[in-house]
Motif scaffolding. Sequence first.
Motif, PDB file in Angstrom:
ATOM      1  N   LEU A  62       8.815   5.836   4.361  1.00  0.00           N
ATOM      2  CA  LEU A  62       7.430   5.609   4.772  1.00  0.00           C
ATOM      3  C   LEU A  62       6.787   4.459   4.014  1.00  0.00           C
ATOM      4  O   LEU A  62       5.985   3.700   4.572  1.00  0.00           O
ATOM      5  N   PHE A  63       7.127   4.314   2.745  1.00  0.00           N
ATOM      6  CA  PHE A  63       6.543   3.237   1.946  1.00  0.00           C
ATOM      7  C   PHE A  63       6.927   1.856   2.468  1.00  0.00           C
ATOM      8  O   PHE A  63       6.272   0.865   2.159  1.00  0.00           O
ATOM      9  N   LEU A  64       7.988   1.780   3.255  1.00  0.00           N
ATOM     10  CA  LEU A  64       8.417   0.507   3.821  1.00  0.00           C
ATOM     11  C   LEU A  64       7.754   0.212   5.162  1.00  0.00           C
ATOM     12  O   LEU A  64       7.929  -0.871   5.716  1.00  0.00           O
ATOM     13  N   GLY A  91       3.904   2.364 -10.756  1.00  0.00           N
ATOM     14  CA  GLY A  91       3.327   2.734 -12.035  1.00  0.00           C
ATOM     15  C   GLY A  91       2.694   4.105 -12.065  1.00  0.00           C
ATOM     16  O   GLY A  91       2.530   4.685 -13.142  1.00  0.00           O
ATOM     17  N   ASP A  92       2.317   4.641 -10.905  1.00  0.00           N
ATOM     18  CA  ASP A  92       1.726   5.980 -10.879  1.00  0.00           C
ATOM     19  C   ASP A  92       2.751   7.056 -10.553  1.00  0.00           C
ATOM     20  O   ASP A  92       2.414   8.236 -10.457  1.00  0.00           O
ATOM     21  N   GLY A  93       4.000   6.659 -10.342  1.00  0.00           N
ATOM     22  CA  GLY A  93       5.046   7.620 -10.051  1.00  0.00           C
ATOM     23  C   GLY A  93       5.117   8.065  -8.609  1.00  0.00           C
ATOM     24  O   GLY A  93       5.925   8.931  -8.263  1.00  0.00           O
ATOM     25  N   SER A  94       4.307   7.454  -7.733  1.00  0.00           N
ATOM     26  CA  SER A  94       4.270   7.899  -6.340  1.00  0.00           C
ATOM     27  C   SER A  94       5.479   7.441  -5.538  1.00  0.00           C
ATOM     28  O   SER A  94       5.785   8.012  -4.496  1.00  0.00           O
ATOM     29  N   SER A  95       6.182   6.409  -6.008  1.00  0.00           N
ATOM     30  CA  SER A  95       7.332   5.928  -5.250  1.00  0.00           C
ATOM     31  C   SER A  95       8.404   5.368  -6.168  1.00  0.00           C
ATOM     32  O   SER A  95       8.125   4.824  -7.244  1.00  0.00           O
ATOM     33  N   GLN A  96       9.639   5.540  -5.737  1.00  0.00           N
ATOM     34  CA  GLN A  96      10.809   4.954  -6.384  1.00  0.00           C
ATOM     35  C   GLN A  96      11.769   4.595  -5.256  1.00  0.00           C
ATOM     36  O   GLN A  96      12.328   5.471  -4.601  1.00  0.00           O
ATOM     37  N   ILE A  97      11.932   3.298  -5.006  1.00  0.00           N
ATOM     38  CA  ILE A  97      12.650   2.823  -3.834  1.00  0.00           C
ATOM     39  C   ILE A  97      13.817   1.956  -4.278  1.00  0.00           C
ATOM     40  O   ILE A  97      13.687   1.117  -5.171  1.00  0.00           O
ATOM     41  N   SER A  98      14.961   2.140  -3.655  1.00  0.00           N
ATOM     42  CA  SER A  98      16.131   1.317  -3.967  1.00  0.00           C
ATOM     43  C   SER A  98      15.843  -0.154  -3.673  1.00  0.00           C
ATOM     44  O   SER A  98      15.195  -0.486  -2.683  1.00  0.00           O
ATOM     45  N   ALA A  99      16.323  -1.024  -4.562  1.00  0.00           N
ATOM     46  CA  ALA A  99      16.174  -2.471  -4.384  1.00  0.00           C
ATOM     47  C   ALA A  99      17.552  -3.095  -4.193  1.00  0.00           C
ATOM     48  O   ALA A  99      18.535  -2.650  -4.788  1.00  0.00           O
ATOM     49  N   THR A 100      17.613  -4.112  -3.364  1.00  0.00           N
ATOM     50  CA  THR A 100      18.879  -4.799  -3.092  1.00  0.00           C
ATOM     51  C   THR A 100      18.935  -6.084  -3.908  1.00  0.00           C
ATOM     52  O   THR A 100      18.215  -7.041  -3.635  1.00  0.00           O
ATOM     53  N   MET A 101      19.800  -6.088  -4.907  1.00  0.00           N
ATOM     54  CA  MET A 101      19.931  -7.231  -5.790  1.00  0.00           C
ATOM     55  C   MET A 101      21.328  -7.830  -5.659  1.00  0.00           C
ATOM     56  O   MET A 101      22.291  -7.139  -5.313  1.00  0.00           O
ATOM     57  N   ASN A 102      21.422  -9.138  -5.948  1.00  0.00           N
ATOM     58  CA  ASN A 102      22.700  -9.833  -5.910  1.00  0.00           C
ATOM     59  C   ASN A 102      23.030 -10.380  -7.290  1.00  0.00           C
ATOM     60  O   ASN A 102      22.150 -10.875  -7.997  1.00  0.00           O
ATOM     61  N   PRO A 347       4.700  -5.043  -4.687  1.00  0.00           N
ATOM     62  CA  PRO A 347       5.212  -3.994  -3.796  1.00  0.00           C
ATOM     63  C   PRO A 347       6.311  -4.518  -2.873  1.00  0.00           C
ATOM     64  O   PRO A 347       6.286  -5.657  -2.423  1.00  0.00           O
ATOM     65  N   ASN A 348       7.312  -3.672  -2.645  1.00  0.00           N
ATOM     66  CA  ASN A 348       8.400  -3.948  -1.698  1.00  0.00           C
ATOM     67  C   ASN A 348       9.287  -5.120  -2.098  1.00  0.00           C
ATOM     68  O   ASN A 348       9.958  -5.707  -1.253  1.00  0.00           O
ATOM     69  N   TYR A 349       9.292  -5.467  -3.387  1.00  0.00           N
ATOM     70  CA  TYR A 349      10.126  -6.569  -3.860  1.00  0.00           C
ATOM     71  C   TYR A 349      11.607  -6.202  -3.718  1.00  0.00           C
ATOM     72  O   TYR A 349      12.077  -5.216  -4.269  1.00  0.00           O
ATOM     73  N   CYS A 350      12.328  -6.967  -2.949  1.00  0.00           N
ATOM     74  CA  CYS A 350      13.773  -6.802  -2.757  1.00  0.00           C
ATOM     75  C   CYS A 350      14.155  -5.437  -2.192  1.00  0.00           C
ATOM     76  O   CYS A 350      15.275  -4.951  -2.426  1.00  0.00           O
TER      77      CYS A 350
END
Length: 351
Positions: A62-64, A91-102, A347-350
């Motif tokens: 949903l965050f996306l 920072g408030d703990g409301s979301s933790q989303i996987s990031a795609t890094m290279n 927000p939504n970085y990577c």
Amino acid sequence: MIFSISLKHPLCADECEDAQLNNNDYKICVNEAIYELDFCLKTCPPEIGCQNSCYENYTQMLFLCPCIEQESDVFILVIPVYVEKSYLQSGDGSSQISATMNAPRNDYADYAAYALVNGKLHIFGGWSDRTKIARLDDCTLNELTSRLNEERVFGHAALSIENGKKAMICFGDSDDIRKTCEIFDGSTTVSTFAADSTHSYGGLGLYKNQPATVGCNFEQHQKAETLSATGWTALPDHPKRISLHSLVALENQSMLLIGGYYYNGGVSQSGIWQLKDENWNEIGELLQADYHGSAIYIGRSVYYFGYSSKAIERLDFNEETEDLQNIEEIGNQPGSFYYPVLFQTVPNYCV
């Protein structure tokens, strides 16, 4: 306090008004999240843990979605030992989303030290390449042609200096490298003063706007030092023979030492120590004792990412005097990640 920010451009505000009725992109995104949730729940065995993970994944999806407002105004990119496990923590703990890094290899950040240089995140040394210097460009860690002068596998630390224009990289795991330092300006590295004592796993922080370090894993001492224009000088010893902690500078010229490992008792520590006016004082305790963690100061909060407990804790300080006000656990790392690389971002970085 929970802050709310709007991610919508004023010209696009109408697109999010009654989005559940009028915005096709929003409706498609939400429907996909609902479909995934429904499928996940129906395929779960009769275990509450599986059910909970379905809802956590649903929240992340949903965050996306467009028009979903983020409550937090702080977002931290976390790059752990395995780059593929990177994630974006609010920072408030409301979301933790996987990031795609290279990166050139999956363990590229393993034991690497990190610091900002001219606003860009850089990592130094580590297990995969003990003299490497790499820069984060967008979502990719690009290795530079510049190299460290010394081999720094683990136990070293890095610190932004000179208002973020340069990084100082010090210490390591063997011989005299445990004392040595060098400075990177974005293109070249030059050696600088070596510390008087060894400080492997002693970290680097700023005290009165000068680099400082405390303790040593190998020699298990409690010595503290600070670097001036003429070399290193002694600071008051820490009350404990400690290392594997995190050092964080506050704007009031003091320095925090968070967590760590105490060799007299052989146990991880919960203490939050402050060096201020040449005196060490314990000003609080982590909710869970930890070591091998990383910390970052944003606004008036320190975010500490623990290794052994996996806990992510936020230490809140008041605006005027930076006195410690509150400690809150805002989440958990998705694995036992030691010394994760931390970078404040958007927000939504990577993701």
